[in-house]
Design a protein around this motif. Structure first.
Motif, PDB file in Angstrom:
ATOM      1  N   UNK A 285      -8.366  17.655  45.137  1.00 17.81           N
ATOM      2  CA  UNK A 285      -8.989  18.547  44.158  1.00 17.81           C
ATOM      3  C   UNK A 285      -8.082  18.696  42.930  1.00 17.81           C
ATOM      4  N   UNK A 286      -6.787  18.850  43.158  1.00 19.58           N
ATOM      5  CA  UNK A 286      -5.837  19.026  42.041  1.00 19.58           C
ATOM      6  C   UNK A 286      -5.713  17.774  41.188  1.00 19.58           C
ATOM      7  N   UNK A 287      -5.813  16.602  41.809  1.00 20.76           N
ATOM      8  CA  UNK A 287      -5.609  15.360  41.060  1.00 20.76           C
ATOM      9  C   UNK A 287      -6.817  14.983  40.201  1.00 20.76           C
ATOM     10  N   UNK A 288      -7.979  15.591  40.486  1.00 21.39           N
ATOM     11  CA  UNK A 288      -9.174  15.403  39.646  1.00 21.39           C
ATOM     12  C   UNK A 288      -9.467  13.926  39.378  1.00 21.39           C
ATOM     13  N   UNK A 289      -9.527  13.154  40.464  1.00 25.78           N
ATOM     14  CA  UNK A 289      -9.867  11.724  40.407  1.00 25.78           C
ATOM     15  C   UNK A 289      -8.822  10.862  39.716  1.00 25.78           C
ATOM     16  N   UNK A 290      -7.656  11.412  39.447  1.00 27.68           N
ATOM     17  CA  UNK A 290      -6.550  10.630  38.908  1.00 27.68           C
ATOM     18  C   UNK A 290      -5.814  10.001  40.092  1.00 27.68           C
ATOM     19  N   UNK A 291      -6.054   8.696  40.322  1.00 25.15           N
ATOM     20  CA  UNK A 291      -5.533   8.044  41.519  1.00 25.15           C
ATOM     21  C   UNK A 291      -4.009   8.026  41.560  1.00 25.15           C
ATOM     22  N   UNK A 292      -3.380   7.786  40.436  1.00 25.75           N
ATOM     23  CA  UNK A 292      -1.918   7.764  40.398  1.00 25.75           C
ATOM     24  C   UNK A 292      -1.330   9.127  40.738  1.00 25.75           C
ATOM     25  N   UNK A 293      -1.954  10.177  40.183  1.00 23.42           N
ATOM     26  CA  UNK A 293      -1.484  11.536  40.478  1.00 23.42           C
ATOM     27  C   UNK A 293      -1.677  11.844  41.954  1.00 23.42           C
ATOM     28  N   UNK A 294      -2.849  11.454  42.501  1.00 20.08           N
ATOM     29  CA  UNK A 294      -3.096  11.700  43.914  1.00 20.08           C
ATOM     30  C   UNK A 294      -2.099  10.933  44.788  1.00 20.08           C
ATOM     31  N   UNK A 295      -1.794   9.703  44.416  1.00 19.32           N
ATOM     32  CA  UNK A 295      -0.830   8.913  45.196  1.00 19.32           C
ATOM     33  C   UNK A 295       0.530   9.609  45.262  1.00 19.32           C
ATOM     34  N   UNK A 296       0.923  10.223  44.139  1.00 17.72           N
ATOM     35  CA  UNK A 296       2.186  10.968  44.130  1.00 17.72           C
ATOM     36  C   UNK A 296       2.126  12.168  45.059  1.00 17.72           C
ATOM     37  N   UNK A 297       0.987  12.889  44.987  1.00 15.05           N
ATOM     38  CA  UNK A 297       0.792  14.037  45.880  1.00 15.05           C
ATOM     39  C   UNK A 297       0.820  13.584  47.349  1.00 15.05           C
ATOM     40  N   UNK A 298       0.142  12.478  47.613  1.00 16.67           N
ATOM     41  CA  UNK A 298       0.017  12.002  48.995  1.00 16.67           C
ATOM     42  C   UNK A 298       1.375  11.576  49.559  1.00 16.67           C
ATOM     43  N   UNK A 299       2.179  10.908  48.733  1.00 16.84           N
ATOM     44  CA  UNK A 299       3.508  10.495  49.175  1.00 16.84           C
ATOM     45  C   UNK A 299       4.364  11.710  49.496  1.00 16.84           C
ATOM     46  N   UNK A 300       4.245  12.734  48.664  1.00 14.02           N
ATOM     47  CA  UNK A 300       4.987  13.972  48.908  1.00 14.02           C
ATOM     48  C   UNK A 300       4.502  14.637  50.199  1.00 14.02           C
ATOM     49  N   UNK A 301       3.200  14.589  50.433  1.00 18.04           N
ATOM     50  CA  UNK A 301       2.639  15.168  51.652  1.00 18.04           C
ATOM     51  C   UNK A 301       3.184  14.466  52.894  1.00 18.04           C
ATOM     52  N   UNK A 302       3.282  13.145  52.820  1.00 16.43           N
ATOM     53  CA  UNK A 302       3.837  12.383  53.946  1.00 16.43           C
ATOM     54  C   UNK A 302       5.276  12.791  54.229  1.00 16.43           C
ATOM     55  N   UNK A 303       6.049  12.970  53.154  1.00 18.92           N
ATOM     56  CA  UNK A 303       7.452  13.348  53.320  1.00 18.92           C
ATOM     57  C   UNK A 303       7.573  14.736  53.941  1.00 18.92           C
ATOM     58  N   UNK A 304       6.748  15.668  53.465  1.00 10.95           N
ATOM     59  CA  UNK A 304       6.784  17.030  54.007  1.00 10.95           C
ATOM     60  C   UNK A 304       6.349  17.037  55.463  1.00 10.95           C
TER      61      UNK A 304
END
Length: 375
Positions: A285-304
């Motif tokens: 929802x936060x990335x608003x269809x911005x795939x690069x932004x979502x990928x950054x969020x997702x990588x951070x989620x994996x680390x957490x």
């Protein structure tokens, strides 16, 4: 407020879209099967990177009874500080959305369910009721630690509704000049004479000279452990050596405290799917269809998540390595998805800091008057 009406006509119907509305949107997603009525609600979502569980209601009569009991107990247990003002006042209530304390409680109930809990919701509800009923609120002064050069105090207090468990185990270190440093908080519940540990989380982020001195001393948990000799061949590099010292000390004191109450069986939870999914949905929802932004969020989620689950489990495996009194009953994905441990109650560690803090806990709890053993 009709709890069953909210659950069957709102919670499970909103959960298939991953957005439960109770003033705030709770990103909780799951399928539901009501076996006796041959009813199935399937998730309908375009969100990706989700692992969607299925709430399988086999015994609807028992489920309904326990669900009502659970919500009513929560209404008595949690004060108004756990709910938005708008929910308390009823300002946003109407017949279409049923926004209320009851709906908030029901939404958050499933945020803390594991895979097996969705498969056996009757057992899960009974467990959560037990968590609420086993009131362990107390303060225990352990005394002075020679190794840490500080007094140690345990506080068991209520936690917030949106956290993993109703109670939290808090250890505070106190200097001679009365400076205080809080170790990570352990989230736990007690059911069927077992201690369920769902999380250990840092809460004190303010650095002081006292906290820095304590953190240096906490590295004494490394004594008795050799990364090269004891770890590499069995666990590979970076496994049991990669633990946070404060987490290890907290787990050690908690397990000893539980043993003093006659609770020696431990269930260490693995990933809570609903919380993983909620974070993933929020990121999309936060990335608003911005795939690069979502990928950054997702990588951070994996680390957490690696820190929340892998490092969390590793803390107890490392403690098991040090302590002869602990035994692994079952690793995750053997008997269950959780790590199962037992404690024979005899304190014996190859590490001086773990020995000292366990001995202090054992001595202090047994000196406490009117100590009750939970059944």
């Amino acid at each position: 407020m009709d709890i069953l009406d909210i659950f069957y006509n709102h919670i499970i119907k909103e959960a298939i879209y991953g957005r439960i509305d109770s003033f705030f949107f709770y990103n909780i997603i799951f399928n539901t099967v009501i076996e006796e009525e041959n009813i199935r609600y399937e998730a309908k979502t375009n969100y990706k990177d989700l692992i969607i569980p299925t709430l399988h209601i086999k015994d609807k009569k028992s489920f309904d009874k326990l669900l009502v009991i659970y919500v009513n107990k929560c209404l008595n247990f949690y004060d108004d500080s756990n709910f938005p003002t708008e929910v308390i006042s009823g300002e946003y209530y109407d017949e279409d959305n049923k926004i209320s304390k009851e709906k908030t409680i029901l939404a958050l109930l499933f945020a803390n369910a594991g895979i097996e809990d969705f498969a056996n919701p009757v057992g899960y509800l009974q467990k959560r009721i037990d968590f609420l009923e086993n009131n362990q609120q107390s303060k225990t002064y352990l005394g002075y630690s020679n190794i840490l050069d500080a007094d140690i105090q345990i506080d068991i207090s209520k936690d917030k509704l949106n956290n993993e468990t109703p109670y939290q185990f808090i250890i505070t270190l106190i200097s001679n000049s009365q400076e205080k440093y809080e170790l990570p908080r352990l989230k736990f519940g007690i059911s069927d004479n077992k201690a369920y540990v769902l999380a250990i989380q840092n809460s004190n982020k303010i650095k002081t000279k006292f906290s820095q001195r304590i953190n240096r001393k906490l590295y004494k948990v490394g004594e008795g452990f050799s990364k090269e000799i004891d770890n590499f061949d069995i666990y590979e590099e970076g496994n049991l050596s990669d633990v946070t010292p404060s987490f290890l000390v907290v787990a050690n004191i908690f397990i000893t405290y539980m043993s003093c109450l006659g609770i020696n069986d431990l269930v260490i939870s693995t990933i809570l799917l609903a919380r993983w999914n909620a974070k993933s949905i929020a990121n999309q929802i936060k990335s608003k269809n911005d795939q690069n932004l979502y990928n950054n969020y997702y990588q951070r989620q994996l680390e957490i998540q690696a820190n929340l689950t892998e490092k969390f489990l590793r803390t107890f495996l490392r403690l098991n390595y040090h302590c002869d009194n602990l035994t692994i009953v079952s690793y995750p994905n053997e008997q269950s998805f959780d790590l199962l441990m037992t404690n024979n109650g005899v304190i014996h560690s190859n590490n001086n800091l773990l020995n000292e803090t366990a001995f202090m806990t054992n001595s202090a709890v047994f000196k406490t008057k009117n100590n009750k053993i939970i059944k």
